[in-house]
Write a protein that holds these residues in place. Structure first.
Motif, PDB file in Angstrom:
ATOM      1  N   LEU A 167       0.831  -1.208   0.000  1.00 18.77           N
ATOM      2  CA  LEU A 167       0.000   0.000   0.000  1.00 18.77           C
ATOM      3  C   LEU A 167       0.866   1.259   0.000  1.00 18.77           C
ATOM      4  O   LEU A 167       0.534   2.262  -0.649  1.00 18.77           O
ATOM      5  CB  LEU A 167      -0.933  -0.006   1.208  1.00 18.77           C
ATOM      6  N   ASN A 168       1.966   1.235   0.732  1.00 17.90           N
ATOM      7  CA  ASN A 168       2.889   2.371   0.741  1.00 17.90           C
ATOM      8  C   ASN A 168       3.422   2.618  -0.682  1.00 17.90           C
ATOM      9  O   ASN A 168       3.429   3.762  -1.171  1.00 17.90           O
ATOM     10  CB  ASN A 168       4.044   2.092   1.694  1.00 17.90           C
ATOM     11  N   SER A 169       3.871   1.553  -1.341  1.00 17.16           N
ATOM     12  CA  SER A 169       4.390   1.715  -2.709  1.00 17.16           C
ATOM     13  C   SER A 169       3.288   2.139  -3.674  1.00 17.16           C
ATOM     14  O   SER A 169       3.522   2.951  -4.588  1.00 17.16           O
ATOM     15  CB  SER A 169       5.019   0.398  -3.175  1.00 17.16           C
ATOM     16  N   LEU A 170       2.085   1.620  -3.484  1.00 19.88           N
ATOM     17  CA  LEU A 170       0.970   2.020  -4.338  1.00 19.88           C
ATOM     18  C   LEU A 170       0.703   3.512  -4.201  1.00 19.88           C
ATOM     19  O   LEU A 170       0.449   4.210  -5.207  1.00 19.88           O
ATOM     20  CB  LEU A 170      -0.275   1.214  -3.972  1.00 19.88           C
ATOM     21  N   GLY A 171       0.767   4.031  -2.968  1.00 21.00           N
ATOM     22  CA  GLY A 171       0.576   5.468  -2.760  1.00 21.00           C
ATOM     23  C   GLY A 171       1.604   6.289  -3.509  1.00 21.00           C
ATOM     24  O   GLY A 171       1.282   7.322  -4.118  1.00 21.00           O
ATOM     25  N   CYS A 172       2.864   5.845  -3.477  1.00 23.36           N
ATOM     26  CA  CYS A 172       3.924   6.566  -4.199  1.00 23.36           C
ATOM     27  C   CYS A 172       3.675   6.551  -5.710  1.00 23.36           C
ATOM     28  O   CYS A 172       3.854   7.571  -6.398  1.00 23.36           O
ATOM     29  CB  CYS A 172       5.280   5.941  -3.887  1.00 23.36           C
ATOM     30  N   VAL A 173       3.262   5.401  -6.225  1.00 28.71           N
ATOM     31  CA  VAL A 173       3.040   5.283  -7.670  1.00 28.71           C
ATOM     32  C   VAL A 173       1.834   6.123  -8.096  1.00 28.71           C
ATOM     33  O   VAL A 173       1.864   6.811  -9.138  1.00 28.71           O
ATOM     34  CB  VAL A 173       2.846   3.794  -8.034  1.00 28.71           C
ATOM     35  N   LEU A 174       0.761   6.090  -7.301  1.00 27.82           N
ATOM     36  CA  LEU A 174      -0.422   6.889  -7.627  1.00 27.82           C
ATOM     37  C   LEU A 174      -0.097   8.382  -7.604  1.00 27.82           C
ATOM     38  O   LEU A 174      -0.596   9.157  -8.426  1.00 27.82           O
ATOM     39  CB  LEU A 174      -1.554   6.568  -6.642  1.00 27.82           C
ATOM     40  N   HIS A 175       0.732   8.800  -6.657  1.00 27.58           N
ATOM     41  CA  HIS A 175       1.142  10.202  -6.605  1.00 27.58           C
ATOM     42  C   HIS A 175       1.939  10.564  -7.865  1.00 27.58           C
ATOM     43  O   HIS A 175       1.741  11.643  -8.466  1.00 27.58           O
ATOM     44  CB  HIS A 175       1.974  10.455  -5.352  1.00 27.58           C
ATOM     45  N   ALA A 176       2.835   9.672  -8.302  1.00 27.87           N
ATOM     46  CA  ALA A 176       3.605   9.929  -9.524  1.00 27.87           C
ATOM     47  C   ALA A 176       2.698   9.983 -10.747  1.00 27.87           C
ATOM     48  O   ALA A 176       3.000  10.687 -11.727  1.00 27.87           O
ATOM     49  CB  ALA A 176       4.672   8.846  -9.697  1.00 27.87           C
ATOM     50  N   ALA A 177       1.573   9.265 -10.698  1.00 22.97           N
ATOM     51  CA  ALA A 177       0.631   9.265 -11.813  1.00 22.97           C
ATOM     52  C   ALA A 177      -0.343  10.433 -11.743  1.00 22.97           C
ATOM     53  O   ALA A 177      -1.229  10.545 -12.604  1.00 22.97           O
ATOM     54  CB  ALA A 177      -0.134   7.947 -11.844  1.00 22.97           C
ATOM     55  N   GLY A 178      -0.219  11.295 -10.717  1.00 18.41           N
ATOM     56  CA  GLY A 178      -1.081  12.457 -10.583  1.00 18.41           C
ATOM     57  C   GLY A 178      -2.408  12.178  -9.913  1.00 18.41           C
ATOM     58  O   GLY A 178      -3.307  13.040  -9.927  1.00 18.41           O
ATOM     59  N   ARG A 179      -2.570  11.019  -9.289  1.00 13.97           N
ATOM     60  CA  ARG A 179      -3.826  10.665  -8.623  1.00 13.97           C
ATOM     61  C   ARG A 179      -3.655  10.898  -7.116  1.00 13.97           C
ATOM     62  O   ARG A 179      -3.514   9.964  -6.329  1.00 13.97           O
ATOM     63  CB  ARG A 179      -4.191   9.223  -8.950  1.00 13.97           C
ATOM     64  N   THR A 180      -3.687  12.167  -6.721  1.00  7.29           N
ATOM     65  CA  THR A 180      -3.328  12.561  -5.355  1.00  7.29           C
ATOM     66  C   THR A 180      -4.275  11.990  -4.325  1.00  7.29           C
ATOM     67  O   THR A 180      -3.839  11.447  -3.290  1.00  7.29           O
ATOM     68  CB  THR A 180      -3.288  14.095  -5.256  1.00  7.29           C
ATOM     69  N   ASP A 181      -5.580  12.130  -4.532  1.00  8.57           N
ATOM     70  CA  ASP A 181      -6.534  11.649  -3.525  1.00  8.57           C
ATOM     71  C   ASP A 181      -6.404  10.141  -3.314  1.00  8.57           C
ATOM     72  O   ASP A 181      -6.440   9.653  -2.174  1.00  8.57           O
ATOM     73  CB  ASP A 181      -7.964  12.006  -3.946  1.00  8.57           C
ATOM     74  N   ALA A 182      -6.237   9.414  -4.407  1.00 12.40           N
ATOM     75  CA  ALA A 182      -6.068   7.962  -4.286  1.00 12.40           C
ATOM     76  C   ALA A 182      -4.756   7.628  -3.576  1.00 12.40           C
ATOM     77  O   ALA A 182      -4.675   6.666  -2.795  1.00 12.40           O
ATOM     78  CB  ALA A 182      -6.102   7.318  -5.678  1.00 12.40           C
ATOM     79  N   ALA A 183      -3.717   8.437  -3.814  1.00  9.09           N
ATOM     80  CA  ALA A 183      -2.431   8.220  -3.142  1.00  9.09           C
ATOM     81  C   ALA A 183      -2.565   8.424  -1.639  1.00  9.09           C
ATOM     82  O   ALA A 183      -2.059   7.632  -0.831  1.00  9.09           O
ATOM     83  CB  ALA A 183      -1.371   9.148  -3.714  1.00  9.09           C
ATOM     84  N   VAL A 184      -3.268   9.498  -1.222  1.00 11.29           N
ATOM     85  CA  VAL A 184      -3.485   9.753   0.209  1.00 11.29           C
ATOM     86  C   VAL A 184      -4.239   8.595   0.841  1.00 11.29           C
ATOM     87  O   VAL A 184      -3.891   8.112   1.936  1.00 11.29           O
ATOM     88  CB  VAL A 184      -4.249  11.082   0.410  1.00 11.29           C
TER      89      VAL A 184
END
Length: 750
Positions: free
Chosen positions: A669-686
């Protein structure tokens, strides 16, 4: 109390038959000890003399006479005395003038410690300071009782010596009480009376009694008056004495360097600075000398005698290679007090005073090169029940051959053997076949004990949170506490040269792996894995060799030595394939893919992780398959393929959730948050990062928690949620502190 008048015999020769009424007559003494003074007189009343007669001269000691200096028999203070600031302050506080009425009994201070710790030097330094302060106007007396020599000073000899010293003071002592061993009772009475008279006159005396081995040596010498002070040095504790004990240990590292620095600078022609290499050699020399003052002084003497190109480095190397460094630390000459510059004889005497069973037990303990050890380990090493083992340890502490650390209700009991004592005892055992075999047996028994305990602690760390706890530990916290307390010894036990039990070495290394990984002791993990791999190869156990090589590659990877990790991981994968172990092969491929990614071999890493994923899927290892999906997501993220990486990491989360692996689920989940943030999906990353923290809320993986809080803070900052980001950074710092680091890191938890 007025002093008694002394009666002195003298002779008078007269001519004829004089009849003398001598009530106030004064007659000189032509042949006696001295002529009468104004307050002395010769009583001739009613005397009739027809030849040579014997008269009595009454000497009045109440008359005022010139003050004689107080006796001082203190040897010179040791030159170059260094450190011991706290100990000197403690002695000064004890030796200073009493506040208020004098106590009923004399103050007795005992400086105790291992032979060579500088007890005499400290006592004399304190005694000279006290005398210079004017605290002991009655005198300062020193007596070496030679308690650890073959012929120690007896109480009778000691009293005689002290009487001779006191006879130089301001009160006369009868000559027939000084220097005659047959008059023991009279000597003792005169000694005590003299001290009492000085106390009545308000004149304090300091007795420094050096090298006391038995309280019977000094009991008759203790003054009756509480005004006087006695300062004793001894290698042992004396429970029968009512005394203040000041135990003396090694010097601090800085004071050790200061002790030998002047001699080294003289050797270097007065140079004020050392090169970094020389400074490191000096530090290493003090460590090899156990920061013991006598050992350091001998080392400096040896350096003066060496004419090789680099005497400091050569001596360090010689000490480092020696099993028993006391044999190396021997030089010609004597110190300021006439004592030989040799360490081995000091230890010889200390060991000779031990009962045989204590010597055997110490040799068994010394055969195991621990930094320190628990009471539980001592029970195993000595083969004694706990009460008897504790009694033995207390005796060795009393002789200052070991020290007790952290003793109390709240802390476990730990013990430590001085390094020089360990080397001496090990050499003693090596020279004795019986002791040597006992030492080897103790080493095997301790390593078996460690293997059993480590296996139980490892099971506890790997067990599900709702699973039943193993029988040797109450829970994960207790297992972790044991691992932390014994880590240094466990790592050392893997390195012991015992060729008869390679399986124990390998098993112990594997049981340590999870703890060392979780607590980030990566270099220790590398060390034990290398050693276990060597043992597995020698025993031709290919499965053990493959398992240990996989651990070695993982440890090197974590230690950021990825280029070194590739070779053992390839070897492990090949061995597992030949042995028909697809699970082991998959784990080796998984770790190899991580190493390739760290080395920049990203496309190779994708291929390797897919190979690992397929191996695990084929055999139904869903938890390990989740690991492979996770690592594949990391390398796709590194390639900038964030959308693919997010889908892969979501698949890893599903597998971890299904297999109830909270630790790996939190990591994915931690890595998924980082990847989602890199993809511009901030709310999903949080959301992913917060879910990771929620899952790991009750875990003690503080490093991972700190990493995730930092990632969350960065994502919140990018979303303009500054107050929440600030709170996240505070939580990240708190978790990092608990993890024992101050690093601020972002990204994936590898």
């Amino acid at each position: 109390m007025k002093p008694l008048k002394a009666v002195r015999a003298w002779r008078l020769r007269v001519e004829g038959e004089p009849q003398v009424q001598a009530g106030d007559g004064r007659t000189p003494d032509p042949g006696g000890d001295s002529a009468p003074d104004a307050d002395d007189h010769v009583d001739f009343r009613q005397g009739v003399f027809r030849g040579q007669v014997v008269g009595k001269m009454i000497v009045n000691h109440n008359r005022r006479r010139p003050d004689r200096p107080a006796p001082c028999t203190l040897p010179m203070a040791q030159g170059g005395f260094t450190g011991r600031v706290g100990e000197l302050a403690a002695l000064a506080a004890r030796l200073g003038p009493p506040v208020g009425p004098a106590p009923d009994a004399p103050l007795v201070c005992v400086v105790t410690g291992l032979g060579g710790m500088g007890k005499t030097a400290l006592a004399l330094k304190a005694a000279h300071r006290a005398r210079n302060e004017g605290w002991f106007t009655g005198g300062a007396l020193f007596l070496d009782l030679a308690g650890y020599d073959d012929n120690p000073v007896t109480p009778t000899q000691a009293v005689t010596s002290l009487l001779h010293a006191l006879a130089t003071g301001d009160l006369d002592l009868r000559s027939d009480l000084v220097g005659h061993y047959g008059e023991e009772g009279h000597q003792l009475d005169a000694y005590r009376s003299h001290l009492a008279a000085l106390a009545d006159a308000g004149r304090r005396v300091l007795l420094v009694l050096d090298n006391v081995s038995d309280s019977a040596q000094i009991s008759p010498l203790l003054p009756a008056s509480g005004l006087h002070c006695v300062l004793i040095t001894s290698r042992e504790c004396h429970e029968s004495l009512t005394a203040v004990e000041l135990p003396l240990g090694p010097l601090t590292p800085d004071d050790s360097v200061r002790l030998i620095a002047p001699a080294l600078r003289r050797r270097a022609g007065g140079a004020d600075e050392w090169t970094p290499e020389e400074a490191e050699s000096v530090r290493e020399l003090t460590r090899l000398c156990d920061r013991m003052p006598l050992a350091l002084r001998i080392a400096t003497s040896l350096l003066h005698r060496r004419y090789v190109r680099n005497p400091l480095a050569s001596l360090v190397e010689e000490l480092r290679a020696a099993v028993d460094r006391t044999r190396v630390l021997t030089s010609r000459g004597v110190d300021e007090y006439g004592r030989a510059l040799a360490l081995a004889p000091v230890f010889d005497m200390s060991f000779r005073r031990l009962p045989p069973d204590r010597t055997r037990a110490l040799c068994r303990l010394a055969q195991v090169p621990f930094q320190d050890f628990s009471t539980e380990t001592a029970v195993v090493a000595t083969g004694r029940p706990r009460p008897l083992a504790l009694d033995l340890l207390d005796d060795l502490v009393g002789a200052h051959l070991i020290t007790g650390e952290g003793r109390g209700d709240e802390l476990p009991e730990r013990w430590r053997i001085h390094d020089l004592v360990r080397g001496y005892a090990s050499a003693l055992a090596a020279d004795d076949p019986v002791l040597g075999e006992e030492g080897r047996r103790a080493r095997r028994e301790i390593r078996d004990h460690y293997r059993t305990k480590a296996a139980a602690a490892d099971r506890q760390l790997r067990a599900p949170s709702d699973g039943p706890p193993p029988d040797l530990f109450k829970g994960r916290a207790e297992a972790l506490s044991w691992f932390h307390a014994e880590r240094v010894n466990l790592v050392a036990a893997v390195q012991w040269p015992d060729e008869q039990d390679p399986d124990c070495t390998v098993a112990l290394a594997l049981h340590l792996a999870e703890f060392l990984r979780r607590r980030r002791y990566f270099e220790d993990w590398v060390s034990v894995s290398r050693r276990a791999g060597e043992r597995a190869r020698r025993s031709a156990d290919q499965h053990a060799e493959a398992t240990v090589c996989n651990h070695l590659g993982n440890a090197l990877l974590r230690a950021e030595r990825s280029d070194e990790a590739i070779e053992p991981l390839v070897h492990a994968a090949d061995l597992f394939r030949r042995l028909g172990d697809p699970a082991g092969e998959g784990m080796a491929w998984n770790n190899l893919g991580l190493a390739q990614r760290r080395c920049g071999l990203l496309h190779e890493s994708v291929v390797t992780h897919r190979r690992a994923r397929d191996r695990f899927r084929d055999i139904g290892e869903r938890s390990h398959e989740g690991r492979a999906w996770h690592n594949l997501g990391l390398v796709l993220d590194a390639l900038g393929r964030h959308g693919e990486a997010a889908l892969v990491l979501q698949r890893a989360c599903v597998l971890h959730r299904e297999t109830h692996n909270r630790f790996l689920h939190g990591d994915s989940l931690n890595s998924l948050g980082c990847v989602l943030h890199a993809a511009g999906r901030t709310d999903a990353a949080v959301a992913a990062l917060q879910e990771s923290l929620r899952i790991r809320h009750d875990s003690d993986n503080w490093y991972a928690n700190s990493l995730t809080w930092n990632n969350l803070a960065r994502v919140l900052d990018s979303a303009g949620r500054a107050p929440e980001a600030a709170h996240a950074r505070i939580r990240a710092a708190e978790a990092a502190t608990r993890a024992g680091t101050t690093d601020t890191r972002y990204g994936h938890h590898h």
